[in-house]
Design a protein around this motif. Structure first.
Motif, PDB file in Angstrom:
ATOM      1  N   LEU A 165      58.255  22.131  77.796  1.00  7.57           N
ATOM      2  CA  LEU A 165      57.445  22.163  76.583  1.00  7.57           C
ATOM      3  C   LEU A 165      56.619  23.435  76.528  1.00  7.57           C
ATOM      4  CD1 LEU A 165      54.323  21.409  77.527  1.00  7.57           C
ATOM      5  CD2 LEU A 165      55.214  19.096  77.529  1.00  7.57           C
ATOM      6  N   SER A 166      56.180  23.772  75.330  1.00 12.12           N
ATOM      7  CA  SER A 166      55.309  24.938  75.153  1.00 12.12           C
ATOM      8  C   SER A 166      54.245  24.605  74.124  1.00 12.12           C
ATOM      9  CB  SER A 166      56.117  26.167  74.738  1.00 12.12           C
ATOM     10  OG  SER A 166      56.471  26.127  73.373  1.00 12.12           O
ATOM     11  N   MET A 167      53.109  25.282  74.265  1.00 11.70           N
ATOM     12  CA  MET A 167      51.979  25.046  73.368  1.00 11.70           C
ATOM     13  C   MET A 167      51.008  26.216  73.467  1.00 11.70           C
ATOM     14  SD  MET A 167      50.025  22.155  75.666  1.00 11.70           S
ATOM     15  CE  MET A 167      51.433  21.666  76.649  1.00 11.70           C
ATOM     16  N   GLU A 168      50.118  26.296  72.501  1.00 15.27           N
ATOM     17  CA  GLU A 168      49.055  27.298  72.541  1.00 15.27           C
ATOM     18  C   GLU A 168      47.856  26.713  73.279  1.00 15.27           C
ATOM     19  OE1 GLU A 168      48.879  30.556  71.213  1.00 15.27           O
ATOM     20  OE2 GLU A 168      51.042  30.349  70.908  1.00 15.27           O
ATOM     21  N   VAL A 169      47.377  27.430  74.275  1.00 20.24           N
ATOM     22  CA  VAL A 169      46.192  27.025  75.023  1.00 20.24           C
ATOM     23  C   VAL A 169      45.206  28.190  75.036  1.00 20.24           C
ATOM     24  CG1 VAL A 169      45.288  26.226  77.238  1.00 20.24           C
ATOM     25  CG2 VAL A 169      47.553  25.484  76.489  1.00 20.24           C
ATOM     26  N   LYS A 170      44.085  28.017  74.345  1.00 22.86           N
ATOM     27  CA  LYS A 170      43.053  29.058  74.257  1.00 22.86           C
ATOM     28  C   LYS A 170      43.630  30.399  73.811  1.00 22.86           C
ATOM     29  CE  LYS A 170      40.091  26.917  77.740  1.00 22.86           C
ATOM     30  NZ  LYS A 170      39.411  27.074  79.061  1.00 22.86           N
ATOM     31  N   GLY A 171      44.479  30.327  72.782  1.00 23.16           N
ATOM     32  CA  GLY A 171      45.018  31.546  72.191  1.00 23.16           C
ATOM     33  C   GLY A 171      46.204  32.147  72.906  1.00 23.16           C
ATOM     34  N   LYS A 172      46.681  31.502  73.966  1.00 20.82           N
ATOM     35  CA  LYS A 172      47.835  32.015  74.693  1.00 20.82           C
ATOM     36  C   LYS A 172      48.930  30.964  74.740  1.00 20.82           C
ATOM     37  CE  LYS A 172      45.497  35.278  77.787  1.00 20.82           C
ATOM     38  NZ  LYS A 172      45.278  35.658  79.214  1.00 20.82           N
ATOM     39  N   ARG A 173      50.171  31.424  74.648  1.00 18.85           N
ATOM     40  CA  ARG A 173      51.298  30.505  74.737  1.00 18.85           C
ATOM     41  C   ARG A 173      51.515  30.124  76.190  1.00 18.85           C
ATOM     42  NH1 ARG A 173      54.240  27.041  71.614  1.00 18.85           N
ATOM     43  NH2 ARG A 173      53.317  28.315  69.981  1.00 18.85           N
ATOM     44  N   ASN A 220      63.101  46.427  70.489  1.00 20.44           N
ATOM     45  CA  ASN A 220      62.281  46.911  71.605  1.00 20.44           C
ATOM     46  C   ASN A 220      60.885  46.296  71.583  1.00 20.44           C
ATOM     47  OD1 ASN A 220      62.011  48.406  73.977  1.00 20.44           O
ATOM     48  ND2 ASN A 220      61.017  50.113  72.904  1.00 20.44           N
ATOM     49  N   GLU A 221      60.841  44.992  71.276  1.00 22.83           N
ATOM     50  CA  GLU A 221      59.576  44.258  71.231  1.00 22.83           C
ATOM     51  C   GLU A 221      59.547  43.198  72.321  1.00 22.83           C
ATOM     52  OE1 GLU A 221      59.007  44.729  66.378  1.00 22.83           O
ATOM     53  OE2 GLU A 221      59.266  42.747  67.248  1.00 22.83           O
ATOM     54  N   THR A 222      58.364  42.770  72.679  1.00 24.22           N
ATOM     55  CA  THR A 222      58.203  41.748  73.712  1.00 24.22           C
ATOM     56  C   THR A 222      58.974  40.488  73.353  1.00 24.22           C
ATOM     57  OG1 THR A 222      56.017  42.532  74.422  1.00 24.22           O
ATOM     58  CG2 THR A 222      56.532  40.214  74.846  1.00 24.22           C
ATOM     59  N   ASN A 223      59.770  39.998  74.300  1.00 18.39           N
ATOM     60  CA  ASN A 223      60.464  38.726  74.080  1.00 18.39           C
ATOM     61  C   ASN A 223      60.312  37.760  75.253  1.00 18.39           C
ATOM     62  OD1 ASN A 223      62.214  39.920  75.898  1.00 18.39           O
ATOM     63  ND2 ASN A 223      63.997  39.901  74.549  1.00 18.39           N
ATOM     64  N   VAL A 224      59.593  38.172  76.283  1.00 19.80           N
ATOM     65  CA  VAL A 224      59.280  37.284  77.401  1.00 19.80           C
ATOM     66  C   VAL A 224      57.791  37.410  77.706  1.00 19.80           C
ATOM     67  CG1 VAL A 224      59.758  36.665  79.798  1.00 19.80           C
ATOM     68  CG2 VAL A 224      61.590  37.559  78.375  1.00 19.80           C
ATOM     69  N   LEU A 225      57.093  36.274  77.763  1.00 25.72           N
ATOM     70  CA  LEU A 225      55.641  36.255  77.886  1.00 25.72           C
ATOM     71  C   LEU A 225      55.190  35.967  79.323  1.00 25.72           C
ATOM     72  CD1 LEU A 225      54.941  34.096  74.718  1.00 25.72           C
ATOM     73  CD2 LEU A 225      54.697  36.576  74.906  1.00 25.72           C
ATOM     74  N   SER A 249      52.351  34.956  80.199  1.00 23.08           N
ATOM     75  CA  SER A 249      51.523  33.740  80.199  1.00 23.08           C
ATOM     76  C   SER A 249      52.368  32.496  80.415  1.00 23.08           C
ATOM     77  CB  SER A 249      50.754  33.615  78.878  1.00 23.08           C
ATOM     78  OG  SER A 249      51.639  33.476  77.775  1.00 23.08           O
ATOM     79  N   VAL A 250      53.674  32.623  80.172  1.00 26.04           N
ATOM     80  CA  VAL A 250      54.604  31.516  80.329  1.00 26.04           C
ATOM     81  C   VAL A 250      55.288  31.556  81.694  1.00 26.04           C
ATOM     82  CG1 VAL A 250      56.788  30.569  79.494  1.00 26.04           C
ATOM     83  CG2 VAL A 250      55.035  31.243  77.857  1.00 26.04           C
ATOM     84  N   THR A 251      55.747  32.743  82.076  1.00 21.21           N
ATOM     85  CA  THR A 251      56.582  32.866  83.279  1.00 21.21           C
ATOM     86  C   THR A 251      55.811  33.209  84.544  1.00 21.21           C
ATOM     87  OG1 THR A 251      57.008  35.234  82.994  1.00 21.21           O
ATOM     88  CG2 THR A 251      58.463  33.691  81.807  1.00 21.21           C
ATOM     89  N   GLY A 252      54.589  33.755  84.381  1.00 28.65           N
ATOM     90  CA  GLY A 252      53.819  34.161  85.547  1.00 28.65           C
ATOM     91  C   GLY A 252      54.154  35.558  86.037  1.00 28.65           C
ATOM     92  N   ALA A 253      54.868  36.336  85.246  1.00 28.69           N
ATOM     93  CA  ALA A 253      55.213  37.706  85.623  1.00 28.69           C
ATOM     94  C   ALA A 253      53.982  38.607  85.565  1.00 28.69           C
ATOM     95  CB  ALA A 253      56.308  38.247  84.702  1.00 28.69           C
ATOM     96  N   SER A 254      54.118  39.806  86.108  1.00 29.95           N
ATOM     97  CA  SER A 254      52.991  40.740  86.138  1.00 29.95           C
ATOM     98  C   SER A 254      52.677  41.315  84.765  1.00 29.95           C
ATOM     99  CB  SER A 254      53.283  41.885  87.121  1.00 29.95           C
ATOM    100  OG  SER A 254      54.466  42.583  86.749  1.00 29.95           O
ATOM    101  N   ARG A 255      53.644  41.267  83.862  1.00 30.18           N
ATOM    102  CA  ARG A 255      53.408  41.759  82.495  1.00 30.18           C
ATOM    103  C   ARG A 255      54.431  41.165  81.541  1.00 30.18           C
ATOM    104  NH1 ARG A 255      57.247  45.560  81.151  1.00 30.18           N
ATOM    105  NH2 ARG A 255      58.235  46.753  82.832  1.00 30.18           N
ATOM    106  N   ASN A 256      54.135  41.248  80.249  1.00 31.30           N
ATOM    107  CA  ASN A 256      55.114  40.895  79.240  1.00 31.30           C
ATOM    108  C   ASN A 256      56.271  41.893  79.331  1.00 31.30           C
ATOM    109  OD1 ASN A 256      53.404  38.908  78.222  1.00 31.30           O
ATOM    110  ND2 ASN A 256      52.558  40.234  76.639  1.00 31.30           N
ATOM    111  N   SER A 257      57.426  41.493  78.823  1.00 26.65           N
ATOM    112  CA  SER A 257      58.556  42.418  78.880  1.00 26.65           C
ATOM    113  C   SER A 257      59.476  42.246  77.696  1.00 26.65           C
ATOM    114  CB  SER A 257      59.351  42.190  80.178  1.00 26.65           C
ATOM    115  OG  SER A 257      59.907  40.885  80.226  1.00 26.65           O
TER     116      SER A 257
END
Length: 360
Positions: free
Chosen positions: A173-181, A338-343, A345-353
């Protein structure tokens, strides 16, 4: 180099899930208007796996490195052939891009790798169309789980809903929590139910009919809960490896009647989903998609566990069955732009990509 940002795209999304139902292909139209994405699914179809392909995919983890690489290309060509067949059957004239998820064989982010079968070069050679594939690898290299990836589609395409629940091979599941997905895998879903159904010679438990006839086994339910309780501390992405190592032996307990095992797994899924949705005084709109949304008994059990202010919405069968293919088509669009498609805040990566390999 500045990328020209076209505002309309016609894209084919290809998805093969862990439950081995088949290959979902969706022809989608995306339009960007006033910074808001609109979409429509113009055509969609599921190509069921033959027994031969099911067996090949199930045995893939046991192949030698050479055999795996060969199958990687063979499966990529197979996906390309299905794509060509889909285009022909639906008389599709314009395709800007094909976005392919492939079929996950290995998913071990702790060991810094994930592998989705289906060589994009072979797919390109078969179709002659621009291809985007390998959507998970970059995120894993950046320290993320490489999953789930659908939440960015939830954010842009299904923003009218507070919570988006996918009842696929794995429920997430996914949801917005305090402005972040925020998003995470919740539990094994159709992967477990279909595994049990196969013991009765069925591909799946239609409408949950067998589960409805069973009873909850408290000891079995408790055992399933302990597995998820341990996993919640780290919220890892779930995969085949974890299913086979920690889960499968519980499902194989023949001392418990099959219908009782199915009934108990449904109860466990409902429990875990209900526990994963934060308590709130506000009204919550929950969108449920994925094959599990067609399981009437499972949907009933989930609804019975939700708080009174949470309303579960079941969309059209097209959205239920093809949402993931739709979202991967959208991920392909974002990759092309060439826009962000992986967040992160969802995956725990060091940055969006901006993930995915573009060919053609």
């Amino acid at each position: 180099m500045k990328v020209r940002k076209v505002r309309k795209y016609k894209v084919i999304g290809i998805m093969s899930g862990t439950s081995l139902d088949g290959v979902d292909i969706a022809y989608c139209k995306f339009t960007l208007r006033n910074k808001k994405w609109d979409f429509s699914i113009q055509a969609a179809q599921t190509f069921s796996y033959s027994t031969e392909w099911k067996n090949r995919l199930l045995s893939t983890p046991l192949l030698s490195s050479e055999e795996l690489l060969q199958l990687h290309s063979t499966y990529g060509k197979f996906l390309g052939q299905l794509c060509n067949q889909f285009i022909g059957q639906n008389k599709i004239k314009t395709v800007d891009l094909v976005a392919s998820h492939g079929h996950t064989i290995f998913h071990q982010p702790k060991n810094k790798f994930t592998f989705q079968l289906g060589n994009g070069n072979a797919l390109y050679a078969a179709t002659g169309l621009p291809i985007v594939y390998d959507f998970r690898g970059l995120d894993v290299a950046l320290g993320g789980e490489g999953a789930p990836l659908v939440p960015i589609g939830d954010q842009f395409l299904f923003s009218d809903f507070d919570v988006c629940l996918n009842l696929g091979g794995i429920a997430n599941l996914s949801m917005e929590v305090k402005g972040k997905r925020k998003a995470f895998d919740v539990c094994f879903c159709n992967m477990a139910l279909n595994y049990l159904s196969a013991k009765a010679g069925k591909e799946f438990d239609k409408n949950g009919a067998m589960a409805r006839q069973g009873s909850v086994n408290p000891v079995f339910l408790n055992s399933l809960g302990k597995i998820y309780q341990a996993a919640k501390k780290k919220r890892p992405s779930l995969g085949r490896e974890g299913f086979e190592k920690e889960f499968q032996h519980l499902l194989d307990d023949e001392s418990i009647p099959l219908n009782d095992r199915l009934r108990t797994v449904c109860e466990s899924i409902a429990d875990e989903i209900a526990r994963s949705i934060p308590a709130t005084q506000e009204k919550v709109k929950l969108l449920a998609t994925g094959g599990g949304a067609l399981n009437l008994f499972l949907v009933e059990r989930i609804a019975s566990k939700l708080s009174s202010n949470t309303k579960m919405m079941i969309p059209s069968k097209t959205i239920i069955n093809f949402k993931e293919a739709l979202v991967f088509a959208f991920l392909g669009v974002l990759c092309k732009r060439n826009e962000t498609n992986v967040l992160k805040s969802v995956t725990g990566a060091s940055r969006n990509s901006c993930s995915g390999i573009l060919i053609g």
